[in-house]
Motif scaffolding. Structure first.
Motif, short mmCIF file in Angstrom:
data_model
loop_
_atom_site.label_atom_id
_atom_site.label_comp_id
_atom_site.label_asym_id
_atom_site.label_seq_id
_atom_site.Cartn_x
_atom_site.Cartn_y
_atom_site.Cartn_z
N MET A 198 0.85 -1.18 0.00
CA MET A 198 0.00 0.00 0.00
C MET A 198 0.89 1.24 0.00
N ARG A 199 0.48 2.20 -0.84
CA ARG A 199 1.21 3.46 -0.85
C ARG A 199 0.42 4.51 -0.08
N PHE A 200 1.15 5.33 0.65
CA PHE A 200 0.55 6.41 1.42
C PHE A 200 1.31 7.69 1.16
N MET A 201 0.57 8.79 1.15
CA MET A 201 1.19 10.10 1.11
C MET A 201 1.05 10.70 2.50
N ILE A 202 2.17 11.10 3.06
CA ILE A 202 2.16 11.80 4.34
C ILE A 202 2.33 13.28 4.00
N LEU A 203 1.29 14.05 4.28
CA LEU A 203 1.28 15.47 3.98
C LEU A 203 1.68 16.27 5.22
N VAL A 204 2.59 17.20 5.03
CA VAL A 204 3.02 18.08 6.12
C VAL A 204 2.22 19.37 6.00
N ARG A 205 1.39 19.64 6.97
CA ARG A 205 0.59 20.86 6.96
C ARG A 205 1.49 22.08 7.18
N ALA A 206 1.16 23.16 6.49
CA ALA A 206 1.92 24.40 6.64
C ALA A 206 1.66 25.01 8.02
N ASN A 207 2.59 25.83 8.45
CA ASN A 207 2.42 26.63 9.66
C ASN A 207 2.95 28.04 9.36
N ASP A 208 2.93 28.91 10.34
CA ASP A 208 3.37 30.29 10.09
C ASP A 208 4.81 30.36 9.62
N ASP A 232 16.57 3.26 4.13
CA ASP A 232 17.16 2.01 4.60
C ASP A 232 16.10 0.92 4.78
N ALA A 233 14.89 1.32 5.19
CA ALA A 233 13.80 0.36 5.36
C ALA A 233 13.15 -0.01 4.02
N GLY A 234 13.53 0.69 2.95
CA GLY A 234 13.00 0.38 1.62
C GLY A 234 11.58 0.86 1.39
N ILE A 235 11.13 1.88 2.14
CA ILE A 235 9.74 2.32 2.01
C ILE A 235 9.58 3.67 1.33
N LEU A 236 10.63 4.49 1.26
CA LEU A 236 10.49 5.84 0.73
C LEU A 236 10.48 5.83 -0.79
N LEU A 237 9.42 6.38 -1.38
CA LEU A 237 9.31 6.49 -2.82
C LEU A 237 9.61 7.91 -3.29
N ALA A 238 9.24 8.90 -2.48
CA ALA A 238 9.48 10.31 -2.82
C ALA A 238 9.26 11.14 -1.57
N GLY A 239 9.82 12.31 -1.57
CA GLY A 239 9.61 13.25 -0.47
C GLY A 239 10.22 14.59 -0.80
N GLU A 240 9.46 15.65 -0.59
CA GLU A 240 9.93 16.99 -0.91
C GLU A 240 9.27 18.02 0.00
N GLY A 241 9.93 19.15 0.14
CA GLY A 241 9.33 20.31 0.77
C GLY A 241 8.82 21.24 -0.32
N LEU A 242 7.83 22.05 0.02
CA LEU A 242 7.21 22.94 -0.96
C LEU A 242 7.43 24.40 -0.57
N HIS A 243 7.58 25.25 -1.58
CA HIS A 243 7.69 26.69 -1.34
C HIS A 243 6.41 27.20 -0.71
N PRO A 244 6.45 28.37 -0.07
CA PRO A 244 5.24 28.95 0.52
C PRO A 244 4.17 29.20 -0.55
N SER A 245 2.94 29.25 -0.11
CA SER A 245 1.83 29.42 -1.05
C SER A 245 1.83 30.80 -1.71
N SER A 246 2.61 31.74 -1.21
CA SER A 246 2.71 33.04 -1.88
C SER A 246 3.32 32.89 -3.27
N ASN A 247 4.01 31.77 -3.53
CA ASN A 247 4.59 31.49 -4.84
C ASN A 247 3.72 30.55 -5.67
#
Length: 141
Positions: free
Chosen positions: A1-11, A36-51
């Motif tokens: 099963m694939r899951f996306m873990i979303l990081v909510r923005a803060n101030d 190392d556990a073989g589970i990561l498919l992708a992961g990134e940080g996103l620019h602020p929503s002002s962009n």
């Protein structure tokens, strides 16, 4: 099963505050554990929503809305992982590094797989999807 873990923005993330060297080191260690556990498919940080911009489709009309957007409606980053269950995804999310002085909220969402669509995904559509996945892999290695 694939899951996306979303990081909510803060101030901080919406204010364009970049992580410190210590923050980056902690996140790198967490990401490496998932690799190392073989589970990561992708992961990134996103620019602020002002962009950013949103494209809204409503009753035949298309509207483009420029950011910034309310912090509670914004995602600051994500991981895509492949694990055996939602419970396992939760356990990995609980390991996300957070400074004692910050508030971070993660949302865990399962990603649809082809089999989830049942008969609506006809053999022809499934073949087209598989061809597209192959083309993407060839384009981006």
């Amino acid at each position: 099963m694939r899951f996306m873990i979303l990081v909510r923005a803060n101030d901080e993330t919406e204010g364009g505050v970049l992580p410190t060297e210590e923050d980056i080191a902690a996140m790198t260690k967490f990401n490496e554990a998932m690799v190392d556990a073989g589970i990561l498919l992708a992961g990134e940080g996103l620019h602020p929503s002002s962009n950013s911009a949103r494209v809204r489709f409503s009753r035949g009309e298309t509207t483009v809305i420029d950011g910034p957007f309310p912090t509670k409606e914004v995602i600051a980053g994500f991981w895509i992982i492949q694990v055996g269950s939602k419970e396992e995804a939760i356990e990995w999310a609980k390991r996300c590094p957070a400074r004692p002085d910050e508030e971070i909220e993660l949302e865990i969402r399962q990603i649809y797989d082809a089999d989830d669509f049942g008969e609506a995904l006809t053999p022809e559509l499934r073949a087209a999807e598989e061809r597209m996945i192959q083309r993407i892999a060839e384009q981006h290695g």
